[in-house]
Design a protein around this motif. Structure first.
Motif, short mmCIF file in Angstrom:
data_model
loop_
_atom_site.label_atom_id
_atom_site.label_comp_id
_atom_site.label_asym_id
_atom_site.label_seq_id
_atom_site.Cartn_x
_atom_site.Cartn_y
_atom_site.Cartn_z
N MET A 11 37.26 38.57 26.08
CA MET A 11 36.32 39.42 25.46
C MET A 11 37.06 40.90 24.76
SD MET A 11 33.19 39.48 26.91
CE MET A 11 31.96 40.84 26.20
N ALA A 12 38.39 41.15 25.66
CA ALA A 12 39.07 42.31 26.09
C ALA A 12 40.16 42.29 25.13
CB ALA A 12 39.94 42.70 27.18
N GLY A 77 36.43 42.29 43.90
CA GLY A 77 36.73 42.37 43.05
C GLY A 77 38.22 42.69 41.93
N GLU A 78 38.26 42.03 41.31
CA GLU A 78 39.49 41.73 40.63
C GLU A 78 39.80 42.36 39.66
OE1 GLU A 78 42.22 40.22 42.24
OE2 GLU A 78 41.14 38.92 42.95
N ARG A 79 40.57 43.18 39.09
CA ARG A 79 40.48 43.92 37.45
C ARG A 79 41.59 43.05 36.84
NH1 ARG A 79 39.27 49.52 37.92
NH2 ARG A 79 39.10 50.10 40.16
N PRO A 80 41.19 43.29 35.57
CA PRO A 80 41.57 42.31 34.25
C PRO A 80 43.51 42.08 34.24
CG PRO A 80 40.30 42.91 32.93
CD PRO A 80 39.88 43.99 34.50
N TYR A 81 43.79 43.96 34.45
CA TYR A 81 45.81 43.69 34.40
C TYR A 81 46.39 43.45 35.04
CZ TYR A 81 45.34 47.51 37.35
OH TYR A 81 45.93 48.31 38.75
N TRP A 82 45.64 42.81 36.32
CA TRP A 82 46.61 42.08 36.89
C TRP A 82 46.06 40.61 37.37
CZ3 TRP A 82 43.68 46.39 41.04
CH2 TRP A 82 43.15 45.37 42.08
N THR A 103 44.73 52.42 32.52
CA THR A 103 44.75 51.14 32.40
C THR A 103 44.81 50.78 34.99
OG1 THR A 103 45.34 50.18 30.93
CG2 THR A 103 45.22 48.61 32.75
N CYS A 104 46.08 51.13 35.36
CA CYS A 104 46.68 50.60 36.20
C CYS A 104 46.00 51.78 37.83
CB CYS A 104 48.14 50.74 36.54
SG CYS A 104 48.79 49.72 35.48
N GLU A 105 44.53 51.14 37.83
CA GLU A 105 43.77 51.67 38.69
C GLU A 105 44.30 51.15 39.33
OE1 GLU A 105 41.85 53.90 38.91
OE2 GLU A 105 41.17 54.80 37.00
N THR A 106 44.34 51.39 40.73
CA THR A 106 44.95 50.77 42.22
C THR A 106 44.31 50.04 43.23
OG1 THR A 106 45.29 52.89 43.50
CG2 THR A 106 47.05 51.80 42.23
N GLY A 107 42.35 50.58 42.92
CA GLY A 107 42.21 49.27 43.82
C GLY A 107 40.79 48.42 43.08
N ILE A 162 36.57 47.80 29.73
CA ILE A 162 37.00 46.57 29.43
C ILE A 162 38.35 47.23 28.64
CG2 ILE A 162 35.90 44.27 28.56
CD1 ILE A 162 33.49 45.37 28.74
N PHE A 163 38.09 47.74 27.43
CA PHE A 163 39.60 47.19 26.06
C PHE A 163 41.00 48.24 26.86
CE2 PHE A 163 42.01 50.27 23.74
CZ PHE A 163 41.31 49.60 21.97
N ILE A 164 40.85 48.96 28.21
CA ILE A 164 42.20 49.36 28.69
C ILE A 164 42.35 47.97 29.98
CG2 ILE A 164 41.27 51.61 27.83
CD1 ILE A 164 41.53 51.96 30.98
N LEU A 165 41.70 47.13 30.27
CA LEU A 165 41.61 46.23 30.76
C LEU A 165 41.70 47.12 32.66
CD1 LEU A 165 44.90 44.41 29.33
CD2 LEU A 165 42.88 43.89 28.92
N ALA A 166 41.10 47.97 32.72
CA ALA A 166 40.52 48.10 33.79
C ALA A 166 39.44 47.14 34.75
CB ALA A 166 40.13 49.74 33.65
N HIS A 167 38.03 46.62 33.57
CA HIS A 167 37.61 46.42 34.61
C HIS A 167 37.10 44.76 33.33
CE1 HIS A 167 36.31 49.14 37.39
NE2 HIS A 167 36.29 49.82 36.37
N PHE A 168 36.69 44.11 34.07
CA PHE A 168 35.94 42.68 33.29
C PHE A 168 34.37 43.23 33.10
CE2 PHE A 168 39.05 40.68 35.99
CZ PHE A 168 39.09 39.64 35.10
N PRO A 169 33.87 42.64 32.21
CA PRO A 169 32.31 43.10 31.61
C PRO A 169 31.34 43.13 32.35
CG PRO A 169 33.32 41.50 29.88
CD PRO A 169 35.00 41.73 31.08
#
Ligand SMILES: O=P(O)(O)OC[C@H]1O[C@@H](O)[C@H](O)[C@@H](O)[C@@H]1O
Length: 192
Positions: A11-12, A77-82, A103-107, A162-169
């Protein structure tokens, strides 16, 4: 969970390919939805315009951010970018996605703090604003306008995450629902 994550990544990818022209707007939406913005930008403006609502904004921002952190400790909760790299599922056909400076939120990612805090904080402003519009104009159409803007803004914030890959929908959806639920609970506590 793996299936939900895989769908989220596709989706992303689809979002990045179809909404490339809206990239700057989405990046701004992501910054405006940052929980820090509620305290640093929204609170001072609303406090200047209407003290009681301003104080409510500050309380709701602080409490919803705190509840969001507690939920993240519990749910992780994983983040898409990692996750794209760590899962090892995409080595054959990697998704055509790109990262952004924000994008790179660390938590942990679940539920989305941007979605949750924005849903909670903006409701505090939108709800009395709609009542005021109704009292002043008597028009249902005009009093629906703040709610419409609320939904549009939350839509932009959610899509941007979602667009920046910080979260799944599903994390964004959980954040929006938790933010709304937070307001429900908070107004029940305040009315007792
Ligand atoms: O869960 P999200 O949407 O990535 O946002 C949460 C975090 O977003 C960061 O940008 C904030 O600095 C943090 O305070 C906040 O907890």
């Amino acid at each position: 969970m793996e299936g939900i994550h895989v769908q989220g990544v596709w989706m992303a990818e689809a979002l990045q390919q179809s909404c490339g022209d809206w990239r700057d707007l989405l990046l701004v939406a992501s910054h405006l939805g940052d929980p820090k913005a509620a305290v640093l930008l929204i609170f001072p403006v609303v406090f200047y315009l209407h003290r009681r609502t301003g104080i409510a904004v500050l309380w709701v921002a602080a409490l919803s951010e705190w509840v969001n952190l507690v939920l993240k400790w519990i749910l992780f909760g994983e983040r898409p970018y990692w996750w794209i790299g760590e899962s090892g599922l995409f080595s054959g056909s990697p998704p055509q996605v790109q990262q952004f400076p924000s994008t790179c939120e660390t938590g942990p990612g679940s539920p989305s703090g941007h979605a949750m805090v924005s849903a909670a904080v903006w409701w505090v402003i939108v709800s009395p604003l709609a009542s005021l519009c109704c009292a002043r104009t008597g028009s249902k159409l005009i009093s629906a306008l703040p709610y419409l803007l609320y939904v549009m803004f939350l839509g932009c914030v959610g899509i941007s995450r979602i667009f920046i890959l910080a979260h799944f929908p599903h994390q964004v959806l959980a954040g929006l629902l938790a933010g709304q639920k937070f307001d429900d609970t908070e107004s029940k506590i305040c009315s007792t």
